[in-house]
Write an enzyme that holds these catalytic residues in place. Structure first.
Site, mmCIF file in Angstrom:
data_model
loop_
_atom_site.group_PDB
_atom_site.id
_atom_site.type_symbol
_atom_site.label_atom_id
_atom_site.label_comp_id
_atom_site.label_asym_id
_atom_site.label_seq_id
_atom_site.Cartn_x
_atom_site.Cartn_y
_atom_site.Cartn_z
ATOM 1 N N GLY A 1 0.671 -1.363 -0.111
ATOM 2 C CA GLY A 1 0.084 -0.051 -0.054
ATOM 3 C C GLY A 1 0.616 1.381 -0.089
ATOM 4 O O GLY A 1 0.128 2.332 -0.090
ATOM 5 N N CYS B 1 -12.795 2.667 -28.462
ATOM 6 C CA CYS B 1 -14.181 3.213 -28.491
ATOM 7 C C CYS B 1 -14.774 3.355 -27.387
ATOM 8 O O CYS B 1 -15.853 2.785 -27.027
ATOM 9 C CB CYS B 1 -14.876 2.347 -29.611
ATOM 10 S SG CYS B 1 -14.286 2.324 -31.327
ATOM 11 N N ARG C 1 -5.441 2.719 -15.683
ATOM 12 C CA ARG C 1 -5.337 3.397 -14.351
ATOM 13 C C ARG C 1 -6.159 4.774 -14.843
ATOM 14 O O ARG C 1 -6.961 5.262 -13.872
ATOM 15 C CB ARG C 1 -4.035 3.665 -13.781
ATOM 16 C CG ARG C 1 -3.423 2.168 -13.418
ATOM 17 C CD ARG C 1 -2.281 2.513 -12.537
ATOM 18 N NE ARG C 1 -2.650 2.693 -11.182
ATOM 19 C CZ ARG C 1 -2.769 4.300 -10.795
ATOM 20 N NH1 ARG C 1 -2.080 5.089 -11.544
ATOM 21 N NH2 ARG C 1 -3.193 4.602 -9.668
ATOM 22 N N ARG D 1 3.171 -1.682 -5.767
ATOM 23 C CA ARG D 1 3.496 -0.272 -6.250
ATOM 24 C C ARG D 1 4.703 0.253 -6.226
ATOM 25 O O ARG D 1 5.491 0.837 -7.139
ATOM 26 C CB ARG D 1 2.438 0.546 -6.049
ATOM 27 C CG ARG D 1 2.285 1.975 -6.832
ATOM 28 C CD ARG D 1 1.315 2.530 -6.371
ATOM 29 N NE ARG D 1 0.119 2.132 -5.900
ATOM 30 C CZ ARG D 1 -1.310 2.086 -6.822
ATOM 31 N NH1 ARG D 1 -0.938 2.654 -7.908
ATOM 32 N NH2 ARG D 1 -2.153 1.590 -6.313
ATOM 33 N N TYR E 1 0.573 -2.107 -11.960
ATOM 34 C CA TYR E 1 -0.807 -2.082 -12.613
ATOM 35 C C TYR E 1 -0.831 -1.261 -13.624
ATOM 36 O O TYR E 1 -2.016 -0.813 -14.122
ATOM 37 C CB TYR E 1 -1.736 -1.385 -11.601
ATOM 38 C CG TYR E 1 -1.392 -1.987 -9.996
ATOM 39 C CD1 TYR E 1 -1.915 -3.120 -9.846
ATOM 40 C CD2 TYR E 1 -1.078 -1.352 -9.193
ATOM 41 C CE1 TYR E 1 -1.902 -3.680 -8.528
ATOM 42 C CE2 TYR E 1 -0.596 -1.698 -7.725
ATOM 43 C CZ TYR E 1 -1.154 -2.966 -7.329
ATOM 44 O OH TYR E 1 -0.814 -3.371 -6.224
ATOM 45 N N TYR F 1 -9.550 4.967 -12.567
ATOM 46 C CA TYR F 1 -9.168 5.701 -11.100
ATOM 47 C C TYR F 1 -9.039 6.930 -11.446
ATOM 48 O O TYR F 1 -8.754 7.906 -10.577
ATOM 49 C CB TYR F 1 -8.125 4.907 -10.492
ATOM 50 C CG TYR F 1 -7.893 3.615 -10.524
ATOM 51 C CD1 TYR F 1 -8.746 2.794 -9.668
ATOM 52 C CD2 TYR F 1 -6.870 2.938 -10.974
ATOM 53 C CE1 TYR F 1 -8.602 1.511 -9.654
ATOM 54 C CE2 TYR F 1 -6.761 1.732 -10.702
ATOM 55 C CZ TYR F 1 -7.646 0.881 -10.096
ATOM 56 O OH TYR F 1 -7.561 -0.516 -10.050
HETATM 57 N N1 LLP Z 1 -1.342 -7.103 -0.365
HETATM 58 C C1 LLP Z 1 -2.540 -7.238 -0.852
HETATM 59 C C2 LLP Z 1 -3.408 -8.000 0.117
HETATM 60 C C3 LLP Z 1 -3.052 -6.445 -1.605
HETATM 61 O O1 LLP Z 1 -4.565 -6.483 -1.812
HETATM 62 C C4 LLP Z 1 -2.479 -5.284 -2.415
HETATM 63 C C5 LLP Z 1 -2.857 -4.672 -3.532
HETATM 64 C C6 LLP Z 1 -1.010 -5.495 -2.142
HETATM 65 C C7 LLP Z 1 -0.436 -6.354 -1.051
HETATM 66 C C8 LLP Z 1 -0.069 -4.433 -2.946
HETATM 67 O O2 LLP Z 1 -0.346 -3.175 -2.739
HETATM 68 P P1 LLP Z 1 0.516 -2.075 -3.243
HETATM 69 O O3 LLP Z 1 1.859 -2.080 -2.541
HETATM 70 O O4 LLP Z 1 0.834 -2.183 -4.922
HETATM 71 O O5 LLP Z 1 -0.321 -0.934 -3.246
HETATM 72 N N2 LLP Z 1 -5.060 -1.493 -9.452
HETATM 73 C C9 LLP Z 1 -4.938 -0.464 -8.564
HETATM 74 C C10 LLP Z 1 -4.091 -0.927 -7.228
HETATM 75 C C11 LLP Z 1 -5.026 -2.198 -6.716
HETATM 76 C C12 LLP Z 1 -4.225 -2.750 -5.566
HETATM 77 C C13 LLP Z 1 -4.857 -4.071 -5.002
HETATM 78 N N3 LLP Z 1 -4.373 -4.728 -3.989
HETATM 79 C C14 LLP Z 1 -4.246 0.933 -8.894
HETATM 80 O O6 LLP Z 1 -3.652 0.479 -10.323
HETATM 81 O O7 LLP Z 1 -4.067 1.972 -8.515
#
Ligand code: LLP
Length: 422
Positions: free
Chosen positions: A242, A346, A316, A280, A375, A320
């Site tokens: 996150g 389209c 994205r 991310r 992503y 979003y």
């Molecule tokens: N762990 C779990 C249980 C998760 O659900 C996620 C992301 C992560 C780790 C990794 O999170 P990060 O470090 O990448 O924030 N498609 C969206 C983001 C969806 C994230 C889903 N879960 C975007 O493009 O912003």
């Protein structure tokens, strides 16, 4: 700026490490994803150093970018993996992951997926419901195994991010309510084929302040203390992923050091290995999405720049309303004028930027979207009959294809026309 910029300009031209982006576009075609190996390594090493003060496991979250070359790069630098499907599990293994360094998260693990993870012997299942726990126990019994588990606890904290990527609120589908933790762990203790190994939470993605995470971790800490008091041994505390990145001038995410320091401060004294599931933060800034300008036009009072990449390749902005930085190559002289940068798909929402002040762009120029390593390809689809694009990794002055562009034939592979119509 939290990390060194990977995309630099030499005179009018863009470079990723020592390679001209225009040369990459020429050699591999567009649209194209390109990743800097140096940037991937810088990020993972920095996060690893930040957690050095305590036993920890960096479980790279494959969902951000599951290309085998990317996964391998992180495994080579000491990471494990966080997977969310059989597909991601097999990818992690194929890239060479040690099953003992794999955690499995997700609300909908199927029985066959659970069995495979049991067979290979992963480190921990992050369980998200009591019904999942029962299935896990039954599958483990059938295979003569004991499943190491944590519960993903939903601490009911607002991560202050885009609502579509917030997961830690009571109203979301994720985890079990934190106040049910004691009951859930007691239930797990009563089952013969699961073993309590840890606790887990993940409250959301692209978090740009640490306050919500602090609240969540304090709640998790209280649960761990209560579990200790009941005699449970908690060897792993998984804080999820996150950590946000800087997509535009408005975001000011915490540094990896501040993030790790918070986790160590709140959870450091609990005699557990800290698990973190970064996605991310490790990949976004290491990647770019390269498109080529096709046409310019003006409808009513709006100028449009149409590029060859679309929302199917990079979702994205459409999904979003993400604001991602955009560069043009070559950099042309002249006034910056607001323009909508749109793709060929389209859909009105097929737009990378709205009324963005860009330098002059002529057909054939490159339009490059920064911070596209997370992503990006991972969420790509074949919508509008568009082949999945190619991915390239750059290392110094070397560039290598890490996924070739899908051919048109491959886009309909596996389909068939029913016999009655042949
Ligand atoms: N762990 C779990 C249980 C998760 O659900 C996620 C992301 C992560 C780790 C990794 O999170 P990060 O470090 O990448 O924030 N498609 C969206 C983001 C969806 C994230 C889903 N879960 C975007 O493009 O912003």
């Amino acid at each position: 700026m939290s990390f060194r910029e990977v995309l630099t300009r030499r005179e009018a031209a863009l470079y990723l490490e020592q390679v001209a982006v225009a040369d990459l576009a020429e050699r591999f075609g567009t649209p194209l994803y390109v990743y800097s190996r140096g940037a991937l390594i810088e990020r993972v090493e920095r996060l690893r150093r930040a957690f050095e003060g305590a036993p920890h496991l960096l479980a790279y979250s494959l969902k951000a970018n599951m290309n085998l070359a990317i996964v391998r790069t992180f495994l080579d630098h000491g990471c494990g993996a966080d997977v969310t499907s059989r597909g991601e599990l097999e990818r992690a293994l194929r890239a060479g992951a040690d099953p003992r360094m794999i955690v499995y998260s997700g609300v909908g693990k199927r029985a066959d997926e659970i069995e495979r993870a049991l067979e290979v012997g992963i480190r921990m299942f992050n369980v998200e419901s009591l019904e999942e726990l029962i299935t896990l126990d039954a599958r483990a019994q059938a295979l003569g195994k004991v499943a190491p588990i944590s519960f993903r606890l939903n601490p009911d904290v607002d991560p202050e991010t885009h609502p579509k990527i917030a997961t830690g609120l009571r109203s979301s589908k994720f985890g079990i309510p934190i106040e049910d933790a004691a009951k859930a762990y007691a239930h797990a203790e009563s089952l013969l084929n699961v073993r309590v190994a840890g606790v887990d939470c993940h409250i959301g993605s692209q978090m740009t302040s640490l306050g919500p995470l602090r609240d969540a971790l304090l709640r998790i800490k209280n649960v761990v203390l209560a579990l200790h008091a009941q005699g449970h041994r908690i060897e792993l505390i998984d804080i999820g992923g996150g950590l946000g990145v800087e997509y535009s001038g408005h975001d000011d995410p915490p540094t990896p050091e501040a993030y790790a320091a918070l986790a160590l401060e709140v959870l450091g004294g609990l005699d557990a290995t800290l698990v973190c599931e970064p996605g991310r933060v490790l990949t976004a800034g290491a990647g770019i999405f390269v498109t080529r300008a096709l046409y310019r036009k003006q409808n009513a009072d709006r100028k449009f720049l149409i590029v060859d990449g679309g929302m199917n390749d990079l979702l994205r902005p459409a999904l979003y309303q993400a604001e991602m930085r955009i560069e043009t190559d070559p950099l042309r002289a002249g006034d910056r004028a607001p323009v909508d940068i749109v793709g060929p798909v389209c859909e009105t929402t097929d737009r990378f930027a709205e009324q963005r002040a860009l330098p002059n762009v002529e057909p054939g120029d490159l339009v490059v979207i920064r911070d596209a390593g997370a992503y990006g390809f991972a969420m790509a689809s074949g919508y509008n009959g568009r082949p999945l694009v190619a991915e390239v990794m750059v290392d110094g002055s070397r560039a290598e294809l890490i996924r070739r562009r899908q051919t048109l034939e491959e886009t309909w592979q596996g389909e068939s026309i029913p016999e009655w119509d042949r």
